[in-house]
Design a protein around this motif. Structure first.
Motif, PDB file in Angstrom:
ATOM      1  N   SER A 504       0.792  -1.223   0.000  1.00  0.00           N
ATOM      2  CA  SER A 504       0.000   0.000   0.000  1.00  0.00           C
ATOM      3  C   SER A 504       0.826   1.275   0.000  1.00  0.00           C
ATOM      4  O   SER A 504       0.255   2.372  -0.014  1.00  0.00           O
ATOM      5  N   SER A 505       2.146   1.164   0.034  1.00  0.00           N
ATOM      6  CA  SER A 505       2.959   2.372  -0.048  1.00  0.00           C
ATOM      7  C   SER A 505       2.542   3.144  -1.294  1.00  0.00           C
ATOM      8  O   SER A 505       2.482   2.568  -2.391  1.00  0.00           O
ATOM      9  N   PRO A 506       2.213   4.418  -1.183  1.00  0.00           N
ATOM     10  CA  PRO A 506       1.559   5.130  -2.284  1.00  0.00           C
ATOM     11  C   PRO A 506       2.307   5.120  -3.608  1.00  0.00           C
ATOM     12  O   PRO A 506       1.682   5.259  -4.661  1.00  0.00           O
ATOM     13  N   ASP A 507       3.631   4.971  -3.568  1.00  0.00           N
ATOM     14  CA  ASP A 507       4.377   4.940  -4.828  1.00  0.00           C
ATOM     15  C   ASP A 507       4.730   3.520  -5.264  1.00  0.00           C
ATOM     16  O   ASP A 507       5.477   3.330  -6.220  1.00  0.00           O
ATOM     17  N   ARG A 508       4.188   2.528  -4.592  1.00  0.00           N
ATOM     18  CA  ARG A 508       4.343   1.138  -5.032  1.00  0.00           C
ATOM     19  C   ARG A 508       3.021   0.593  -5.583  1.00  0.00           C
ATOM     20  O   ARG A 508       2.924   0.267  -6.742  1.00  0.00           O
ATOM     21  N   LEU A 509       2.017   0.446  -4.710  1.00  0.00           N
ATOM     22  CA  LEU A 509       0.723  -0.134  -5.105  1.00  0.00           C
ATOM     23  C   LEU A 509       0.962  -1.373  -5.970  1.00  0.00           C
ATOM     24  O   LEU A 509       0.554  -1.452  -7.131  1.00  0.00           O
ATOM     25  N   ASP A 510       1.621  -2.334  -5.362  1.00  0.00           N
ATOM     26  CA  ASP A 510       2.176  -3.487  -6.076  1.00  0.00           C
ATOM     27  C   ASP A 510       1.817  -4.746  -5.289  1.00  0.00           C
ATOM     28  O   ASP A 510       2.264  -4.889  -4.141  1.00  0.00           O
ATOM     29  N   LEU A 511       0.969  -5.590  -5.849  1.00  0.00           N
ATOM     30  CA  LEU A 511       0.488  -5.726  -7.209  1.00  0.00           C
ATOM     31  C   LEU A 511      -0.450  -4.587  -7.611  1.00  0.00           C
ATOM     32  O   LEU A 511      -1.162  -4.040  -6.769  1.00  0.00           O
ATOM     33  N   ASP A 512      -0.515  -4.321  -8.930  1.00  0.00           N
ATOM     34  CA  ASP A 512      -1.500  -3.371  -9.407  1.00  0.00           C
ATOM     35  C   ASP A 512      -2.852  -4.059  -9.546  1.00  0.00           C
ATOM     36  O   ASP A 512      -2.999  -5.257  -9.304  1.00  0.00           O
ATOM     37  N   ASP A 513      -3.865  -3.292  -9.927  1.00  0.00           N
ATOM     38  CA  ASP A 513      -5.228  -3.824  -9.940  1.00  0.00           C
ATOM     39  C   ASP A 513      -5.422  -4.946 -10.966  1.00  0.00           C
ATOM     40  O   ASP A 513      -6.142  -5.914 -10.705  1.00  0.00           O
ATOM     41  N   VAL A 514      -4.774  -4.848 -12.113  1.00  0.00           N
ATOM     42  CA  VAL A 514      -4.955  -5.866 -13.152  1.00  0.00           C
ATOM     43  C   VAL A 514      -4.384  -7.204 -12.693  1.00  0.00           C
ATOM     44  O   VAL A 514      -5.035  -8.255 -12.783  1.00  0.00           O
ATOM     45  N   TRP A 515      -3.154  -7.197 -12.178  1.00  0.00           N
ATOM     46  CA  TRP A 515      -2.530  -8.445 -11.737  1.00  0.00           C
ATOM     47  C   TRP A 515      -3.177  -8.968 -10.455  1.00  0.00           C
ATOM     48  O   TRP A 515      -3.277 -10.192 -10.257  1.00  0.00           O
ATOM     49  N   ALA A 516      -3.624  -8.073  -9.595  1.00  0.00           N
ATOM     50  CA  ALA A 516      -4.299  -8.524  -8.383  1.00  0.00           C
ATOM     51  C   ALA A 516      -5.597  -9.251  -8.728  1.00  0.00           C
ATOM     52  O   ALA A 516      -5.944 -10.264  -8.091  1.00  0.00           O
ATOM     53  N   ARG A 517      -6.297  -8.766  -9.739  1.00  0.00           N
ATOM     54  CA  ARG A 517      -7.521  -9.464 -10.146  1.00  0.00           C
ATOM     55  C   ARG A 517      -7.195 -10.828 -10.746  1.00  0.00           C
ATOM     56  O   ARG A 517      -7.894 -11.819 -10.482  1.00  0.00           O
ATOM     57  N   ARG A 518      -6.136 -10.900 -11.531  1.00  0.00           N
ATOM     58  CA  ARG A 518      -5.734 -12.197 -12.082  1.00  0.00           C
ATOM     59  C   ARG A 518      -5.375 -13.170 -10.967  1.00  0.00           C
ATOM     60  O   ARG A 518      -5.702 -14.361 -11.027  1.00  0.00           O
ATOM     61  N   ALA A 519      -4.715 -12.659  -9.931  1.00  0.00           N
ATOM     62  CA  ALA A 519      -4.361 -13.518  -8.808  1.00  0.00           C
ATOM     63  C   ALA A 519      -5.621 -14.013  -8.110  1.00  0.00           C
ATOM     64  O   ALA A 519      -5.738 -15.202  -7.770  1.00  0.00           O
ATOM     65  N   LYS A 520      -6.572 -13.131  -7.870  1.00  0.00           N
ATOM     66  CA  LYS A 520      -7.830 -13.521  -7.229  1.00  0.00           C
ATOM     67  C   LYS A 520      -8.531 -14.602  -8.042  1.00  0.00           C
ATOM     68  O   LYS A 520      -9.017 -15.601  -7.491  1.00  0.00           O
ATOM     69  N   GLU A 521      -8.585 -14.399  -9.354  1.00  0.00           N
ATOM     70  CA  GLU A 521      -9.284 -15.362 -10.210  1.00  0.00           C
ATOM     71  C   GLU A 521      -8.576 -16.713 -10.250  1.00  0.00           C
ATOM     72  O   GLU A 521      -9.196 -17.737 -10.546  1.00  0.00           O
ATOM     73  N   ALA A 522      -7.279 -16.715  -9.931  1.00  0.00           N
ATOM     74  CA  ALA A 522      -6.526 -17.976  -9.868  1.00  0.00           C
ATOM     75  C   ALA A 522      -6.654 -18.641  -8.503  1.00  0.00           C
ATOM     76  O   ALA A 522      -6.093 -19.715  -8.286  1.00  0.00           O
ATOM     77  N   GLY A 523      -7.374 -17.993  -7.577  1.00  0.00           N
ATOM     78  CA  GLY A 523      -7.554 -18.566  -6.252  1.00  0.00           C
ATOM     79  C   GLY A 523      -6.498 -18.168  -5.250  1.00  0.00           C
ATOM     80  O   GLY A 523      -6.391 -18.781  -4.178  1.00  0.00           O
ATOM     81  N   VAL A 524      -5.710 -17.140  -5.562  1.00  0.00           N
ATOM     82  CA  VAL A 524      -4.658 -16.679  -4.658  1.00  0.00           C
ATOM     83  C   VAL A 524      -5.239 -15.637  -3.699  1.00  0.00           C
ATOM     84  O   VAL A 524      -5.967 -14.738  -4.123  1.00  0.00           O
ATOM     85  N   LEU A 525      -4.893 -15.754  -2.434  1.00  0.00           N
ATOM     86  CA  LEU A 525      -5.257 -14.720  -1.475  1.00  0.00           C
ATOM     87  C   LEU A 525      -4.309 -13.539  -1.620  1.00  0.00           C
ATOM     88  O   LEU A 525      -3.117 -13.712  -1.887  1.00  0.00           O
ATOM     89  N   LEU A 526      -4.836 -12.333  -1.428  1.00  0.00           N
ATOM     90  CA  LEU A 526      -4.027 -11.119  -1.435  1.00  0.00           C
ATOM     91  C   LEU A 526      -3.941 -10.586  -0.012  1.00  0.00           C
ATOM     92  O   LEU A 526      -4.885 -10.747   0.778  1.00  0.00           O
ATOM     93  N   ALA A 527      -2.816  -9.974   0.336  1.00  0.00           N
ATOM     94  CA  ALA A 527      -2.654  -9.332   1.634  1.00  0.00           C
ATOM     95  C   ALA A 527      -2.480  -7.836   1.404  1.00  0.00           C
ATOM     96  O   ALA A 527      -1.561  -7.422   0.691  1.00  0.00           O
ATOM     97  N   ILE A 528      -3.375  -7.028   1.967  1.00  0.00           N
ATOM     98  CA  ILE A 528      -3.276  -5.571   1.841  1.00  0.00           C
ATOM     99  C   ILE A 528      -2.446  -5.071   3.015  1.00  0.00           C
ATOM    100  O   ILE A 528      -2.920  -4.983   4.149  1.00  0.00           O
ATOM    101  N   ASN A 529      -1.186  -4.755   2.765  1.00  0.00           N
ATOM    102  CA  ASN A 529      -0.243  -4.384   3.820  1.00  0.00           C
ATOM    103  C   ASN A 529       0.249  -2.955   3.645  1.00  0.00           C
ATOM    104  O   ASN A 529       0.329  -2.448   2.529  1.00  0.00           O
ATOM    105  N   SER A 530       0.637  -2.350   4.755  1.00  0.00           N
ATOM    106  CA  SER A 530       1.079  -0.954   4.710  1.00  0.00           C
ATOM    107  C   SER A 530       2.549  -0.804   4.356  1.00  0.00           C
ATOM    108  O   SER A 530       2.941   0.215   3.795  1.00  0.00           O
ATOM    109  N   ASP A 531       3.399  -1.781   4.704  1.00  0.00           N
ATOM    110  CA  ASP A 531       4.857  -1.618   4.620  1.00  0.00           C
ATOM    111  C   ASP A 531       5.271  -0.392   5.431  1.00  0.00           C
ATOM    112  O   ASP A 531       6.153   0.375   5.034  1.00  0.00           O
ATOM    113  N   ALA A 532       4.604  -0.195   6.568  1.00  0.00           N
ATOM    114  CA  ALA A 532       4.835   1.001   7.378  1.00  0.00           C
ATOM    115  C   ALA A 532       6.220   0.984   8.007  1.00  0.00           C
ATOM    116  O   ALA A 532       6.674  -0.044   8.522  1.00  0.00           O
TER     117      ALA A 532
END
Length: 578
Positions: A504-532
C-alpha cells in the motif's frame, strides 16, 4: 495541503542524482532518495512539520538532510545543491532520471552527442544515434528509448495519494460556500487510478456564477487557465490542473456519472441505453421517442432505469462490470474497515523509525486484532537486517509485549531477502522460528526475466514463505517493474497456497489492480499491507484497499481480513508444518 512536498522531494532527488554523477557512496545516494520518497508520500505539509521541529521524525530524514530541507523551506534554495550544480553539468543529471542510465553512460552520451535533456535522448534513440556512443548497442538503445518514453508518461501524472487529498480539500472549501449544494471529485480520481492527470470536480448549484467566483478565488490558485459560466480551470501547486463543472441540482447524478467515466464504461452504458430505447448524456437519461427525462438526479436512478445495479466507481473500466450489474451480481468490495491486521510492518530494529511497542500501540488504535513485525533479514545491510541472534532477542521482546497487550497479538515475522540464487536469507532452523515469513526481492533487479522469475519461484517453493511482498518490484514515480513472469508467479502461489501482497505504499501499489484481479481469479489470497516504517504510515492501507477494490476483491479474497483465530490456518508455512 502538501503543496511544498513535491518541491522538497525533487530537491532531494536532484541532490541524489548529482551525488551519483560524482560517484559518491551508494549508501549516501540511497539515503537522499529514500528521504525524497518519504517526503513525497508524507501526507502532511512538510513546511508545517518543519515549523513543529519534527523533520527528523519523518522516516529516512536524519539531522543532515533535515537541515538541508529546513534551509530550502526557509530560503527557497539549497547551498549544498548550488555547490553540486557548479561541479556537474546539469544536463548530465537530467539524464539520470532515466531508469537504467547510470552516471558514466550519461556522461558519455553528453560528451559524444551533446544530449542534455530527456527529450533529446528520446530523439537520439529514435534516430539510432545512441548506438554510435561507445558501449551502447542496438539492444541498449532500444531499452533506453523504452524507459525514457515510460519516464515521460510517468512524470506527467501525480500519485493518487497526492491528488486525492488535494481534490478533497478543494471540495471541502467549496462546500463552505452557501451557493454550493453538492460537490464531488470525478474522473480518474473518483475511480481511484494509481496516478492522476488533472483533477475533475462536479458541483451542483442554482447560482453557478457565485460558485465559479469562489473557485477561482481560492488561495491555492496560482493561475486561472479559463473561466466560464459552467466550467473553469485553474492551476494549483505543482502546476496541478483542477477543472470544475457546475450543473443544475436536478441533473447532478447524470453529470457525476458522465464525468466519472471511464470512457469505455460510458460508451458501453450509452450503447445499452440506446438498445433499450433511451439516450444518455451528462444531462440525464431520456426516452428516444418522446425526449422525456427518465432519470437524472442520482447515479442510482440512471442505472436502475436501465435495469442495472449501480457499479462502484472503482469498477467502471468496462472490465465486466456492466454485465455483472445487469445480472445484479456485482461483488461486495472489500473495505478498509474489513482489515483485521497488518502483515508487513517495520520497526527501529531494521530500517523503521519507531520501536516495536509504538507500532503495536498504533495498530491497536486502528482497531486491529494483530500486527506482524517484519523487519529485514540479515543480508540487506543497508536496512540493518537482523542477524539470527537479534531475531531471538526480538522474540523475547515480542513475547513480553504479547503478555502486556493481550488479547492483541504481535506476530514475529520477517521480510526475508531472496538471494541471488533463489535461496532464502536464513537457514531452516531460523526460518522455523517465525510466526510468519514474508519474502522480497530487492537486489539483482536488472537480471533477465528467466533469472528473476527463477529466483522468485525457488523462494516460493522453499516451504517457508507465507506472503510474497511487492511482487513486481516497481516504484511508480521512478522505477519500472523488474523482469518477472507474474503469470507463472501467480500459478505457483496458487498451487502452494501462498498469498501475494498489495503493497500500500503510495508509490508502489504493487500488485496493481490488473494483476491482483488475475491472482484472485486464480484462487490466490491477497494481503493488503502498509509496509509502514512509522506509526502514521499504517494508514497507507487506504491506498492498497483502493487497488483491491479496482481488482474486484471481496473481503474473503484478502488474507488479513481474517480474525486472529483463523489466521494461522491460512498461512501456508504453518499449514504445511501442521
Amino acid at each position: 495541503m502538501a503543496d511544498r512536498n513535491g518541491e522538497v522531494a525533487r530537491l532531494l532527488e536532484n541532490i541524489a542524482d548529482l551525488l551519483e554523477v560524482k560517484g559518491e557512496s551508494t549508501f549516501r545516494i540511497r539515503a537522499y532518495r529514500e528521504a525524497a520518497r518519504q517526503i513525497g508520500i508524507l501526507g502532511k505539509n512538510v513546511d508545517e512539520v518543519r515549523k513543529q521541529g519534527k523533520l527528523e521524525e519523518v522516516p529516512g530524514v536524519g539531522p543532515s538532510i533535515a537541515a538541508k530541507i529546513a534551509e530550502y523551506l526557509e530560503k527557497g534554495r539549497s547551498a549544498y545543491l548550488d555547490e553540486l550544480q557548479q561541479e556537474i553539468p546539469p544536463s548530465v543529471a537530467d539524464l539520470l532520471q532515466v531508469p537504467g542510465l547510470g552516471p558514466r553512460t550519461a556522461q558519455l552520451i553528453y560528451a559524444h552527442l551533446g544530449v542534455g535533456s530527456v527529450a533529446e535522448l528520446v530523439a537520439a534513440a529514435r534516430e539510432h544515434r545512441l548506438r554510435t556512443v561507445p558501449g551502447i548497442g542496438p539492444k541498449t538503445e532500444e531499452k533506453l528509448l523504452r524507459e525514457t518514453e515510460r519516464l515521460q508518461q510517468r512524470t506527467s501524472r501525480m500519485l493518487l495519494a497526492v491528488a486525492l487529498p488535494a481534490a478533497d480539500e478543494v471540495a471541502a472549501l467549496l462546500r463552505e460556500n452557501s451557493a454550493v449544494e453538492r460537490v464531488e471529485p470525478a474522473g480518474s480520481i473518483r475511480r481511484r487510478l494509481e496516478t492522476i492527470g488533472d483533477i475533475d470536480l462536479v458541483a451542483s448549484s442554482s447560482r453557478p456564477h457565485e460558485v465559479m467566483k469562489a473557485f477561482t478565488s481560492l488561495p491555492l490558485v496560482k493561475e486561472i487557465i479559463a473561466t466560464g459560466p459552467t466550467k473553469s480551470s485553474v492551476l494549483a501547486f505543482e502546476n496541478l490542473q483542477i477543472d470544475l463543472r457546475v450543473v443544475d441540482p436536478s441533473v447532478f447524478g447524470a453529470a457525476l456519472q458522465h464525468f466519472t467515466g471511464s470512457r469505455a464504461h460510458n460508451i458501453h452504458v450509452r450503447d445499452l441505453a440506446i438498445s433499450e430505447g433511451f439516450k444518455l448524456n451528462e444531462y440525464g437519461l431520456f426516452s428516444q421517442k418522446t425526449d422525456e427525462l427518465v432519470a437524472s438526479g442520482t447515479e442510482e436512478e440512471i442505472y436502475h432505469a436501465l435495469g442495472m445495479a449501480c457499479p462502484p466507481p472503482e469498477l467502471r473500466e468496462d472490465r465486466g462490470e456492466v454485465e455483472a450489474a445487469l445480472e445484479h451480481d456485482l461483488p461486495e468490495l472489500v473495505r478498509e474497515s474489513d482489515l483485521r491486521g497488518d502483515l508487513h510492518v517495520h520497526t527501529d530494529w531494521s530500517d523503521g523509525l519507531a520501536p516495536v511497542e509504538a507500532m503495536v500501540k498504533a495498530a491497536i488504535a486502528r482497531g486491529y486484532e494483530y500486527v506482524a513485525i517484519t523487519d529485514h533479514s540479515q543480508s540487506l545491510g543497508v536496512a540493518h537486517g537482523l542477524s539470527p541472534d537479534r531475531v531471538r532477542e526480538q522474540r523475547r521482546l515480542v513475547d513480553q509485549l504479547n503478555r502486556q497487550y493481550q488479547p492483541f497479538r504481535i506476530l514475529q515475522g520477517i521480510e526475508i531477502e531472496i538471494r541471488g540464487n533463489g535461496s532464502l536469507d536464513y537457514d531452516d532452523e531460523t526460518l522455523r522460528y517465525f510466526d510468519i515469513v514474508t519474502a522480497s526481492l530487492h537486489s539483482g533487479r536488472g537480471q533477465s526475466r528467466e533469472k528473476v522469475t527463477g529466483r522468485v519461484l525457488s523462494a516460493l517453493g522453499s516451504g517457508f514463505v507465507d506472503v510474497l511482498n511487492h511482487p513486481s518490484g516497481r516504484i511508480i514515480s521512478r522505477r519500472a517493474a523488474y523482469e518477472v513472469d507474474l503469470a507463472r508467479t501467480i500459478e505457483e502461489a496458487a498451487a502452494l497456497g501462498i498469498a501475494l501482497e498489495i503493497n500500500s505504499s503510495p508509490d508502489r501499489l504493487d500488485l496493481d489492480d490488473v494483476w491482483a484481479r488475475r491472482a484472485k481469479e486464480a484462487g490466490v489470497l491477497l494481503a493488503i499491507n502498509s509496509d509502514a516504517h512509522a506509526p502514521d504510515q499504517l494508514s497507507f492501507v487506504r491506498w492498497g484497499t483502493f487497488v483491491a477494490r479496482r481488482a474486484w476483491l471481496r473481503r474473503r479474497d484478502v488474507l488479513n481480513t481474517l480474525p486472529l483465530e483463523a489466521l494461522p490456518r491460512r498461512l501456508s508455512r504453518l499449514r504445511r508444518a501442521a
